[in-house]
Design an enzyme around this catalytic site. Structure first.
Site: not given
Ligand SMILES: *Cc1c(COP(=O)(O)O)cnc(C)c1O
Length: 360
Positions: A102, A172, A196
């Site tokens: 990521w 993030d 998530k």
């Molecule tokens: C799932 C995830 C993303 C991507 O998320 P999207 O909603 O599919 O764009 C980005 N960063 C992390 C840490 C993630 O777990």
């Protein structure tokens, strides 16, 4: 009706109580005779739903009053572009820490807009740890420092918040927001895709310090401008109303669990019993440095990968779903977010033990 134990990395399990409430309110919200999905986002009723969700999130994370909470779209991936567009200002470069897939995606996207300086990377050990503070070669003239506190795919988590001086820290938190207490004031900006640990896909939460608003590049699309979103209470255009409502129900549920502090105790217990089981076994293994092990995403391998298929088939039969590791790394991964009950982890360990015993 029967519900399985869902270990999906995302979109992930939601609390059953939340789905039951949403289901009860589906056709007729609060006696209005219509679904939340069918409401104008500008109606008093919907605005009250939206404001309550924001307030509950503020309460849960003790968000200081000089931070805005934005309810945006495009997932965390859209943020990979919005961050440089909104935060570079007149700076030419930004610092990024690379701890896996990521962060790598964030780096790649930001590279389209600025000079990305990778100030630390754990690639030397196959992204199995997080660099320490003294590993970070930070640049005082960077517009911001970006990192990924919890790498969802590798199961690697930072055990500290990087110290970046006057340079805003951007994080993030897609896969670990609300899983343990957090000092928001240490950050310039926090963002998290909802699917998530917050709610359904389609929503991305941005928590941003007010002084960082208003410096977006002129080419920034209006719908991606944080200042525009803040000035319009995240309703410059139609927001993902139903996802926002459902996120609100999850926040309410989380408060009933004793808030972030309460759920963190359960999360600790869930993760430590699973890692403990993996560590004492010679059948399963986890490659991550012990102090960087994620409490949300637990990857593990079987000693003999020829057994992977049988492991997954047996797990499905036992009602333990979505344990397959990310396609890029193989093996297994159990995502044990807030909504995954402790009984699910107990059932997983029992199944793992039974499978190991009958295949050793
Ligand atoms: C799932 C995830 C993303 C991507 O998320 P999207 O909603 O599919 O764009 C980005 N960063 C992390 C840490 C993630 O777990």
């Amino acid at each position: 009706m029967s519900r399985v134990y869902n270990f999906c990395a995302g979109p992930a399990a939601l609390p059953t109580a939340v789905l039951e409430k949403a289901s009860a309110e589906m056709l007729d919200w609060n006696g209005m005779g219509l679904s939340v999905m069918e409401m104008s986002h500008r109606s008093d009723e919907y605005v009250s739903i939206a404001q309550k969700a924001e307030q509950d999130l503020r309460d849960l994370l003790h968000i200081p009053s000089n931070y805005k909470v934005l309810f945006m779209q495009g997932g965390a991936t859209a943020q990979f572009a919005m961050i440089p567009l909104n935060l570079l200002g007149d700076k030419k470069s930004a610092d990024y820490i690379n701890t896996g897939q990521w962060s790598a995606k964030a780096i790649k996207e930001a590279s389209r807009y600025c000079d990305v300086k990778v100030v630390a990377s754990s690639e030397d050990k196959n992204f199995s740890y997080a660099p320490t503070q003294s590993d970070l070669n930070l640049n005082p003239d960077a517009a911001y420092v970006h990192y990924t506190p919890n790498e969802t795919i590798g199961g690697v988590a930072f055990d500290y918040i990087p110290e970046t001086g006057d340079v805003p820290l951007v994080a993030d938190f897609s896969s670990s927001i609300l899983s343990e207490e957090l000092d928001v004031s240490k950050f310039g900006m926090i963002y998290a895709g909802a699917q998530k640990n917050i709610g359904p896909a389609g929503l991305c939460i941005v928590i941003i310090r007010e002084d960082l608003l208003g410096d977006a590049r002129t080419e920034t699309p209006t719908s991606m401008n944080y200042k525009v979103a803040a000035d319009n209470d995240s309703m410059y255009n139609t927001p993902p109303t139903y996802s926002w409502y459902l996120a609100g129900l999850v926040f309410e549920w989380l408060k009933q669990q004793g808030g972030v502090k309460g759920i963190a105790v359960i999360n600790d217990r869930k993760a430590s019993k699973l890692y403990k089981y993996i560590d004492q076994s010679d059948f399963y293994a986890n490659p991550v440095a012990v102090n960087n092990r994620s409490k949300m995403n637990v990857p593990f391998t079987l000693k003999n990968s020829d057994l992977d298929k049988a492991f997954l088939q047996g797990a499905d039969k036992a009602g333990l779903l979505n344990l397959k590791g990310h396609r890029s790394v193989g093996g297994m991964r159990a995502s044990i977010y807030n909504a995954v009950p402790e009984e699910a982890v107990d059932a997983l360990i029992a199944y793992m033990d039974e499978f190991a015993n009958s295949n050793s």
